[in-house]
Design a protein around this motif. Sequence first.
Motif, short mmCIF file in Angstrom:
data_model
loop_
_atom_site.label_atom_id
_atom_site.label_comp_id
_atom_site.label_asym_id
_atom_site.label_seq_id
_atom_site.Cartn_x
_atom_site.Cartn_y
_atom_site.Cartn_z
N SER A 45 20.28 5.67 -26.66
CA SER A 45 21.36 4.89 -26.06
C SER A 45 20.76 3.71 -25.29
O SER A 45 19.54 3.63 -25.10
CB SER A 45 22.14 5.76 -25.07
N LYS A 46 21.64 2.84 -24.83
CA LYS A 46 21.21 1.70 -24.02
C LYS A 46 20.52 2.20 -22.74
O LYS A 46 19.48 1.67 -22.33
CB LYS A 46 22.45 0.88 -23.67
N SER A 47 21.08 3.23 -22.13
CA SER A 47 20.45 3.71 -20.88
C SER A 47 19.09 4.34 -21.17
O SER A 47 18.18 4.26 -20.33
CB SER A 47 21.37 4.69 -20.13
N VAL A 49 17.03 3.17 -23.46
CA VAL A 49 16.15 2.00 -23.59
C VAL A 49 15.75 1.51 -22.20
O VAL A 49 14.56 1.36 -21.88
CB VAL A 49 16.85 0.84 -24.35
N ASN A 60 14.99 -6.72 -28.69
CA ASN A 60 15.78 -5.78 -29.48
C ASN A 60 15.73 -6.16 -30.96
O ASN A 60 16.34 -7.14 -31.37
CB ASN A 60 17.23 -5.80 -28.96
N ALA A 66 21.45 -1.50 -33.68
CA ALA A 66 21.95 -2.13 -32.46
C ALA A 66 23.44 -1.88 -32.27
O ALA A 66 23.94 -1.91 -31.15
CB ALA A 66 21.67 -3.63 -32.49
N LEU A 69 23.42 1.46 -30.44
CA LEU A 69 22.67 1.38 -29.18
C LEU A 69 23.39 0.52 -28.15
O LEU A 69 23.41 0.85 -26.96
CB LEU A 69 21.28 0.76 -29.42
N TRP A 70 23.95 -0.59 -28.62
CA TRP A 70 24.58 -1.54 -27.69
C TRP A 70 26.11 -1.50 -27.76
O TRP A 70 26.77 -2.38 -27.26
CB TRP A 70 24.04 -2.96 -27.92
N SER A 71 26.62 -0.46 -28.41
CA SER A 71 28.08 -0.32 -28.59
C SER A 71 28.69 -1.67 -28.97
O SER A 71 29.63 -2.14 -28.32
CB SER A 71 28.74 0.20 -27.30
N ASP A 72 28.14 -2.28 -30.01
CA ASP A 72 28.56 -3.63 -30.37
C ASP A 72 29.38 -3.60 -31.65
O ASP A 72 28.84 -3.52 -32.75
CB ASP A 72 27.30 -4.51 -30.55
#
Length: 168
Positions: A45-47, A49, A60, A66, A69-72
């Motif tokens: 997850s982002k946290s 990273v 990145n 991504a 990971l970045w909920s994008d």
Amino acid sequence: MPFEGHTKPGFEYQTLLIEPPIFLARLEADLLARQAKFVDKKFASKSDVLGSLTQNIIVNCTGFGAMKLWSDPKVVPIKGQLAMLPAQPNLQYLYGQDGYMFPRADHVVIGGTFEVGVSSETPNKSVCKSLVSHIASLFGQAVAKPLPDIHIHHPDHAPIVNPAIPSV
Ligand SMILES: Cc1cc2nc3c(=O)[nH]c(=O)nc-3n(C[C@H](O)[C@H](O)[C@H](O)COP(=O)(O)OP(=O)(O)OC[C@H]3O[C@@H](n4cnc5c(N)ncnc54)[C@H](O)[C@@H]3O)c2cc1C
């Protein structure tokens, strides 16, 4: 495959082609020679990273990863398939714009498909065979068939593949 007998007009030009298996192996060797450290790690997850890395600068390069990971939601998968044939030194050019085919030291690469929204990484053998048949048909070696809509050069994909091309 014999590469004679193409019937349509086109352009031939000289260019440089980077072969990933050669380029990436050399890049890795050069970095190792300069004591660069490689660490394998899967980030959850982002946290993860931000919490587990101590470096001040993080680049990145996780590609499709991504999205999660970045909920994008703006990242979308596009599945592309290739057929990798044995290398043929008699192929000395890159062929494009109606399917594509190019020589590498290890393979003749034939592409490709373009499936927006598909994240499966499982190749489909019959799709890959049809890519080869399409190229073979352009050289009079197979019966010409209409392009399936997942083919990268199906007219539906033209504006996506090359935004400079107006809709067909
Ligand atoms: C069919 C097809 C044909 C192509 N042909 C060409 C071509 O001829 N020439 C060309 O220049 N380009 C080509 N491309 C495009 C090229 O493959 C990509 O542009 C290139 O791979 C992008 O590199 P990248 O390092 O940015 O991302 P990627 O190669 O996608 O690498 C991302 C990395 O991040 C890792 N990762 C993801 N999530 C995580 C996580 N949570 N934790 C840890 N690691 C993670 C992945 O495992 C992967 O190793 C093609 C693509 C396709 C699909």
